[in-house]
Design an enzyme around this catalytic site. Structure first.
Site, mmCIF file in Angstrom:
data_model
loop_
_atom_site.group_PDB
_atom_site.id
_atom_site.type_symbol
_atom_site.label_atom_id
_atom_site.label_comp_id
_atom_site.label_asym_id
_atom_site.label_seq_id
_atom_site.Cartn_x
_atom_site.Cartn_y
_atom_site.Cartn_z
ATOM 1 N N ALA A 1 17.086 21.457 85.248
ATOM 2 C CA ALA A 1 17.164 20.008 85.070
ATOM 3 C C ALA A 1 16.186 19.611 83.972
ATOM 4 O O ALA A 1 15.399 20.431 83.483
ATOM 5 C CB ALA A 1 16.840 19.276 86.372
ATOM 6 N N MET A 2 16.225 18.318 83.590
ATOM 7 C CA MET A 2 15.318 17.808 82.567
ATOM 8 C C MET A 2 14.840 16.430 82.974
ATOM 9 O O MET A 2 15.623 15.570 83.368
ATOM 10 C CB MET A 2 16.033 17.732 81.213
ATOM 11 C CG MET A 2 15.168 17.178 80.099
ATOM 12 S SD MET A 2 13.723 18.231 79.794
ATOM 13 C CE MET A 2 12.585 17.037 79.108
ATOM 14 N N GLU A 3 13.511 16.208 82.807
ATOM 15 C CA GLU A 3 12.834 15.034 83.352
ATOM 16 C C GLU A 3 12.876 13.818 82.449
ATOM 17 O O GLU A 3 11.885 13.081 82.333
ATOM 18 C CB GLU A 3 11.377 15.390 83.665
ATOM 19 C CG GLU A 3 10.496 15.701 82.456
ATOM 20 C CD GLU A 3 10.421 17.166 82.094
ATOM 21 O OE1 GLU A 3 9.458 17.560 81.409
ATOM 22 O OE2 GLU A 3 11.332 17.933 82.486
ATOM 23 N N ASN A 4 13.995 13.531 81.809
ATOM 24 C CA ASN A 4 14.091 12.322 81.005
ATOM 25 C C ASN A 4 13.657 11.113 81.836
ATOM 26 O O ASN A 4 14.061 10.972 82.988
ATOM 27 C CB ASN A 4 15.523 12.108 80.521
ATOM 28 C CG ASN A 4 16.114 13.355 79.892
ATOM 29 O OD1 ASN A 4 15.526 13.947 79.003
ATOM 30 N ND2 ASN A 4 17.268 13.765 80.396
ATOM 31 N N HIS B 1 7.739 14.716 87.810
ATOM 32 C CA HIS B 1 7.469 14.545 86.378
ATOM 33 C C HIS B 1 7.398 13.074 85.963
ATOM 34 O O HIS B 1 6.808 12.760 84.923
ATOM 35 C CB HIS B 1 8.564 15.223 85.558
ATOM 36 C CG HIS B 1 8.319 16.665 85.266
ATOM 37 N ND1 HIS B 1 7.136 17.150 84.778
ATOM 38 C CD2 HIS B 1 9.146 17.755 85.390
ATOM 39 C CE1 HIS B 1 7.230 18.464 84.596
ATOM 40 N NE2 HIS B 1 8.431 18.861 84.967
ATOM 41 N N GLU C 1 4.488 21.540 83.932
ATOM 42 C CA GLU C 1 5.443 22.321 84.713
ATOM 43 C C GLU C 1 4.815 22.944 85.950
ATOM 44 O O GLU C 1 5.431 22.989 87.014
ATOM 45 C CB GLU C 1 6.073 23.402 83.823
ATOM 46 C CG GLU C 1 6.861 22.858 82.642
ATOM 47 C CD GLU C 1 7.996 21.919 83.057
ATOM 48 O OE1 GLU C 1 8.360 21.881 84.252
ATOM 49 O OE2 GLU C 1 8.517 21.214 82.185
ATOM 50 N N GLU D 1 11.694 17.287 89.284
ATOM 51 C CA GLU D 1 11.918 16.298 88.217
ATOM 52 C C GLU D 1 11.342 14.933 88.590
ATOM 53 O O GLU D 1 10.819 14.216 87.729
ATOM 54 C CB GLU D 1 13.411 16.176 87.912
ATOM 55 C CG GLU D 1 14.085 17.481 87.532
ATOM 56 C CD GLU D 1 13.346 18.253 86.441
ATOM 57 O OE1 GLU D 1 12.828 17.623 85.498
ATOM 58 O OE2 GLU D 1 13.279 19.485 86.545
#
Length: 905
Positions: free
Chosen positions: A313-316, A350, A369, A347
């Site tokens: 996943a990505m923490e936009n 973050h 991370e 996420e």
């Protein structure tokens, strides 16, 4: 970014790259930067530039047309320049002030700086726009055509074969916002972003700000988003397409309301368990706000499950993207569901630690991370049904860390990051898992209450800004009263792992006369002796045969420091049957049990009444195998015994993975046929005896398919697939059908006719990907050569299809000789792969195409092949050499394990 899956990307040789123009020769001896950025360049630019805001207009109206390879991007950025010297007024920044802004685009139409037209042919070079003659306050507008990507970088475009709908999403970490708009691409130049996005009618758009009502014109919809909070460019996001979803809200105790949403593509919507995801998210919000003592920093929180994603996943900020195989169209194993829970809460963490407060430069990537990995495991254990999450952490995450930390490329947790290439190779087991393990120890060192009090102060002091490790340590020292300088040096600034060895002496009656823990530095390790807090568990065998139990009867906890630490509490007591060093998994270290404990523990591994001590013992044994100190056959036998009783899904998954490594690599070639047959027989018996419908049954069935070789074994797999001899409780859904079929293909029991038939019944992107895996699994020289050519030459292959094709290509446990021709092919092709692909494309191919080559076959020298390449490429980029060197490390380890097994015969 979550660690649930290795980052994997694909890109053509030229897609999204600007032409390399060189209108002005560089100084003698200078090198063009390409798409790299050094820390020195970033620091100089941050000292000069303050970014106020970006206004980004994207025309994605043609996105559904595959013939349109680019989209129009218009960026207007307002920024100021610091004075030229100390004490000088702002207006003095002028004629000689210069910097650059980043952009990766096939075409740049116009560049206007402070009303002046700049010639793109003159100022746009090597993915940078040179900005000279700057004023104190500046406005820059760049109009470009940027490229749609199929690599999971920049703006990724995907067309769903299930319904021909097209979906877009962005992925910008580390340096890929510049593939979508012009940007000062570094984490410490935060700004507010305003996005305006035009898409086809019927689409929606999600971004960091709440989705506004669109305007309609010419069959398109335009979404004009409100400005964001100050954030770094790598956590901005645009997600567009006919996504479907559900909404909810989090209501804070103080009355604040945060809108929540979960979305996926239309063909998966019926499978998305929105209620569970939203409930977990609400609970996570409440947990983190209380734990951190800090309210959520953004206006809403959406989670979008997107196709062909390169990571977990990505923490936009406020707009998290997850890989959409977390939407389970078939029954998942519980380990996968738990991994999703960790990813969701990783996420979410973050949003505070990484998004609201962001690292200044990528050398503190680990802090983002590692913190998210530690805190999400804690949250899963304390807020979800996966209360034994720390057992999962021990078997999977720490195993990953120990492996990474023993490579020649090992680095400190707080790594030295000199440029973007450095950071891209540091999304690894040290950055995530070792760092999380070290933070766990830090919490114990300063105390949980002090730790989170310090986190609250840190977040308050640096809200919406950037910070460093020193900033965090200052807050922790302030609240705990601890001096963290020495702790930081040995745990964060020094690489490697030490070994803790149990030393026991007894008299003739079994009474312990001497007990100590010896700390050692493994040969070649850069580690130094470190302080540890450890426990020693005493376990006794009771009962006999199938009713035997191995239960803890005593526990000693103590501090270990230096080379020798006596354990006086054990002296004078009767020696236990098994002494588990690092019981409860309190520290980060390689562990060696005394020989009697190891032997008894392995022989009675299925008698442990708890999963964690069994996993600690097996982890120690596995490390011995990897170090060439214990024959792989002994571990294999113990793992199969453990599978008789193990119910923890992640532990089962980990054991099955290590069984595969033994059979595919660590056993000598001449020992494998017998071992594979015997192991598959044992797994088949375990699958048939497993509780009907259990998670273990599902995992064991998949394992049988992976290893089946004999007529009886493959016949059982074929009968499960056809339904002619079903296992009670086993539902053979579409994903399991592929697992069974691919196993039959790899065993030579099925071929193209069966693959094509299965592909025709699964007209989805998953079906397309699994068919590619199946074709690459065909056990013939012709099929392997065809797969190699597709992987190396076909840059149009979608990234997730590449992942599955690589998996099939490497599936040669039953016939490793099929990979022999590719040892020399690899050496010949490595340079071209590196030079023509993006970094992540090259990293994935160079790693997985080797992974490692067959060892122990006559006339084959994979170690020599890589040693020769490294000797002839001393000037190759460091990141390139690191990938090849890690392959060499793994290959040497395989050779050592095989030698140990051969010596034990």
């Amino acid at each position: 970014m979550a660690s649930g899956a290795r980052r994997i990307v694909i890109m053509s040789a030229t897609a999204g790259r600007p032409p390399r123009r060189r209108p002005v020769p560089p100084p003698e001896g200078a090198h063009m930067p390409g798409q790299n950025l050094t820390r020195e360049e970033a620091a100089a630019r941050a000292g000069l530039v303050t970014v106020k805001n970006y206004d980004v207009v994207l025309d994605l109206s043609g996105a559904a047309d595959p013939a349109q390879e680019t989209f129009r991007s218009t960026t207007t950025v307002q920024f100021s320049i610091e004075p030229a010297g100390p004490g000088e007024p702002a207006e003095s920044a002028g004629s000689d002030a210069a910097t650059f802004i980043d952009l990766v685009a096939p075409r740049v139409h116009s560049i206007v700086l402070n009303g002046r037209e700049l010639d793109p042919a003159e100022v746009y070079v090597d993915s940078r726009i040179v900005l000279a003659d700057l004023m104190a306050d500046n406005e820059l507008t760049v109009v470009a055509d940027c490229a749609y990507m199929h690599t999971g970088e920049g703006l990724h475009r995907f067309t769903d074969p299930a319904d021909s709908e097209t979906y877009l999403y962005t992925q910008f970490e580390v340096p890929d916002a510049r593939r979508v708009f012009a940007v000062f691409e570094q984490p410490d130049l935060k700004a507010s972003f305003t996005f305006t996005v035009t898409v086809p009618e019927g689409w929606t758009v999600l971004s960091n700000s709440p989705t506004p009502s669109p305007t309609h014109q010419d069959g398109n919809r335009t979404f004009a988003f409100a400005p964001t909070e100050p954030i770094s460019s790598y956590i901005t996001a645009i997600v567009a397409g006919p996504y479907r979803g559900a909404t909810d809200e989090y209501r804070a105790p103080d009355g604040r309301v945060v809108p929540l949403g979960v979305y996926c593509r239309a063909s998966l919507a019926e499978h998305m368990d929105s209620d569970e995801i939203l409930e977990m998210t609400r609970n996570g919000f409440a947990y983190y706000e209380e734990l951190f003592g800090t309210p959520y920093a953004f206006t809403k929180y959406d989670q979008i499950f997107v196709p062909e994603f390169n990571a977990g996943a990505m923490e936009n900020a406020g707009c998290v993207t997850h890989r959409d195989d977390y939407v389970f169209r078939s029954r998942p194993v519980e380990a996968r569901v738990e991994r999703r829970a960790v990813t969701i809460l990783h996420e979410l963490a973050h949003m505070w630690f990484g998004d609201m407060v962001t690292m200044k430069w990528w050398n503190d990537l680990w802090l983002n991370e590692s913190f998210a990995e530690y805190i999400s495991t804690l949250a899963v254990a304390e807020t979800t049904r996966f209360t034994d999450a720390w057992t999962t952490f021990q078997i999977l995450e720490k195993g990953w860390a120990y492996n990474q930390d023993q490579l020649s490329s090992t680095h400190p947790v707080a790594a030295e990051i000199n440029d973007l290439h450095d950071v891209e190779v540091n999304f690894d087991g040290i950055t995530y898992a070792k760092g999380a393990a070290v933070l766990t120890a830090l919490v114990g060192y300063v105390g949980r209450e002090s730790f989170f009090k310090g986190i609250k102060s840190y977040l308050a002091a640096h809200a919406y800004g950037n910070a460093t490790l020193a900033d965090l340590l200052a807050e922790l020292e302030k609240v705990s009263g601890r001096d963290l300088e020495a702790w930081t040096r040995v745990w964060l600034q020094e690489a490697g792992v030490t070994t803790l060895r149990m030393s026991i002496e007894t008299d003739g009656d079994g009474i312990i006369t001497s007990a100590a823990i010896r700390q050692e530095i493994p040969e070649g390790s850069p580690a130094t002796l470190r302080p540890h807090r450890v426990a020693i568990g005493s376990y006794a065998v009771t009962g006999q045969g199938g009713s035997a139990r191995l239960e803890r009867t005593g526990r000693v906890e103590l501090d270990v420091d230096g080379e020798i630490t006596p354990v006086p509490e054990l002296v004078g007591t009767r020696r236990a049957d098994v002494l588990i060093l690092n019981d409860d998994d309190l520290t980060y270290a390689k562990v060696r049990l005394d020989e009697a404990s190891l032997t008894t523990g392995l022989e009675h591994v299925d008698a442990f009444t708890e999963s964690l001590p069994r996993s600690i013992l097996l982890a120690s044994a596995w490390d011995l195998v990897r170090d060439g100190e214990l024959p792989a056959s002994r571990f294999l036998a113990a793992a199969l015994r453990a599978l008789r009783v193990e119910a923890h899904s992640s532990v089962v998954q980990g054991l099955l993975g290590r069984i595969t490594v033994c059979l595919s690599h660590y056993l000598p070639q001449e020992d494998r046929p017998v071992a594979v047959t015997a192991t598959a027989d044992a797994l088949l018996a375990l699958a048939r005896a497993a509780e009907a419908g259990s998670d273990a049954q599902l995992q064991l069935v998949r394992a049988v398919a992976d290893h089946a070789v004999t007529e009886e074994q493959t016949a059982a797999v074929a009968a499960w697939l056809s339904g002619s001899q079903p296992l009670e409780g086993l539902v053979v859904d579409q994903d399991l059908r592929w697992e069974l079929l691919i196993g039959l293909v790899a065993a030579g029991r099925a071929g193209e006719d069966e693959i094509a038939a299965e592909e025709s019944r699964d007209l989805t992107t998953t079906g397309r990907e699994r068919a590619a895996q199946a074709r690459a699994s065909v056990p013939t020289a012709e099929a392997k050569a065809a797969a190699w050519r597709r992987l190396v030459e076909d840059a149009s292959m979608p990234n997730e299809t590449q992942v599955k094709t690589l998996r099939g290509f490497r599936s040669v446990e039953r016939n490793p000789e099929l990979l022999v021709p590719f040892i020399e092919e690899y050496v010949r092709e490595a340079d071209a792969i590196w030079e023509t692909r993006t970094f992540h494309m090259a990293e994935n191919l160079l790693t997985a195409l080797w992974s490692p080559a067959p060892v122990g076959l006559e006339g084959v020298d994979p170690i020599g092949a890589l040693e020769g390449w490294l000797a002839s490429h001393r000037d190759a980029p460091a990141a390139f050499r690191r990938i090849v060197a890690e392959n060499l490390d793994d290959t040497r380890r395989v050779a050592g394990a095989q030698a140990c097994e051969a010596a034990a015969r």
